[in-house]
Design a protein around this motif. Structure first.
Motif, PDB file in Angstrom:
ATOM      1  N   ALA A  51       7.241  -3.950 -26.280  1.00 56.99           N
ATOM      2  CA  ALA A  51       8.569  -4.126 -26.768  1.00 56.99           C
ATOM      3  C   ALA A  51       8.499  -3.245 -28.131  1.00 56.99           C
ATOM      4  CB  ALA A  51       8.838  -5.518 -27.206  1.00 56.99           C
ATOM      5  N   GLY A  52       7.518  -3.383 -28.975  1.00 54.13           N
ATOM      6  CA  GLY A  52       7.630  -2.576 -30.228  1.00 54.13           C
ATOM      7  C   GLY A  52       7.714  -1.193 -30.278  1.00 54.13           C
ATOM      8  N   LEU A  53       7.068  -0.666 -29.069  1.00 51.76           N
ATOM      9  CA  LEU A  53       7.219   0.923 -28.612  1.00 51.76           C
ATOM     10  C   LEU A  53       8.516   1.291 -28.255  1.00 51.76           C
ATOM     11  CD1 LEU A  53       3.838   1.461 -26.333  1.00 51.76           C
ATOM     12  CD2 LEU A  53       4.079   2.329 -28.783  1.00 51.76           C
ATOM     13  N   ILE A  54       9.165   0.206 -27.481  1.00 51.45           N
ATOM     14  CA  ILE A  54      10.645   0.765 -27.241  1.00 51.45           C
ATOM     15  C   ILE A  54      11.529   0.608 -28.530  1.00 51.45           C
ATOM     16  CG2 ILE A  54      12.495  -0.170 -25.777  1.00 51.45           C
ATOM     17  CD1 ILE A  54      10.352   1.329 -24.380  1.00 51.45           C
ATOM     18  N   ASP A  55      11.136  -0.618 -29.292  1.00 52.23           N
ATOM     19  CA  ASP A  55      11.904  -0.742 -30.524  1.00 52.23           C
ATOM     20  C   ASP A  55      11.994   0.615 -31.403  1.00 52.23           C
ATOM     21  OD1 ASP A  55      13.160  -3.111 -30.417  1.00 52.23           O
ATOM     22  OD2 ASP A  55      11.372  -4.305 -31.231  1.00 52.23           O
ATOM     23  N   GLY A  56      10.709   1.136 -31.459  1.00 49.97           N
ATOM     24  CA  GLY A  56      10.665   2.191 -32.336  1.00 49.97           C
ATOM     25  C   GLY A  56      10.705   3.577 -31.536  1.00 49.97           C
ATOM     26  N   ASP A  57      10.469   3.875 -30.659  1.00 49.76           N
ATOM     27  CA  ASP A  57      10.559   5.205 -30.103  1.00 49.76           C
ATOM     28  C   ASP A  57      11.064   5.198 -28.618  1.00 49.76           C
ATOM     29  OD1 ASP A  57       9.295   6.847 -32.016  1.00 49.76           O
ATOM     30  OD2 ASP A  57       7.395   6.022 -31.364  1.00 49.76           O
ATOM     31  N   GLY A  58      12.110   4.114 -28.316  1.00 54.76           N
ATOM     32  CA  GLY A  58      12.701   4.320 -26.945  1.00 54.76           C
ATOM     33  C   GLY A  58      14.192   4.160 -27.255  1.00 54.76           C
TER      34      GLY A  58
END
Length: 156
Positions: A51-58
């Motif tokens: 979720a953090g990856l998508i929040d940041g770079d998605g």
């Protein structure tokens, strides 16, 4: 200025910095192309990390396409994208998402950036059920929620 946004995270705790580098297997310096998915996460921690990856770079939302089921459109289809300069991170993420039940995971490369792309109602519904509860970015949450009413799997 070419319009790209770059974020710098400063860590002022030497202990935390060393632990973070150890956990992610990083050496000091530029890291965007060598990051890998950390090992040893619980399922909950893994979903939170994704979720953090998508929040940041998605991005989470939809695209329009001209053909669906052999008929001409335009048709709106759900799409989830994660972008990174690290091929290893994208491949790790693809493997983990496959283990979580995501299907037809696509990886594209362009301009020095790898993109993991998920299309389909199945993938969006699974994303809403499994990953969305851990997300924090309001625009990306809103992008996913536009599909919630079409997800019969979410109610179960």
């Amino acid at each position: 200025d070419d319009g790209k946004r770059v974020y710098l995270v400063r860590v002022y705790s030497k202990t935390f910095s060393l632990k973070l580098q150890e956990m992610l297997g990083l050496k000091p310096g530029r890291k965007s192309h060598v990051v890998r998915l950390p090992k040893g996460f619980t399922v909950k921690e893994l979903k939170s990390f994704i979720a953090g990856l998508i929040d940041g770079d998605g991005s989470v939302g939809s695209v329009y396409t001209g053909i669906k089921d052999g008929k001409y459109g335009p048709y709106r289809i759900p799409r989830i994208v994660f972008s990174s300069r690290s091929k290893g991170l994208v491949l790790d993420l693809a493997s983990v998402l496959g283990d979580l039940g995501f299907r037809n995971i696509r990886i594209a490369y362009s301009g020095g950036v790898y993109r993991l792309i998920l299309y389909s109602n199945h993938n969006m519904c699974l994303f809403i059920k499994e990953i969305l509860p851990y997300m924090l970015h309001p625009d990306k949450i809103a992008g996913a929620m536009t599909w919630a009413s079409s997800c019969c799997e979410v109610s179960g």
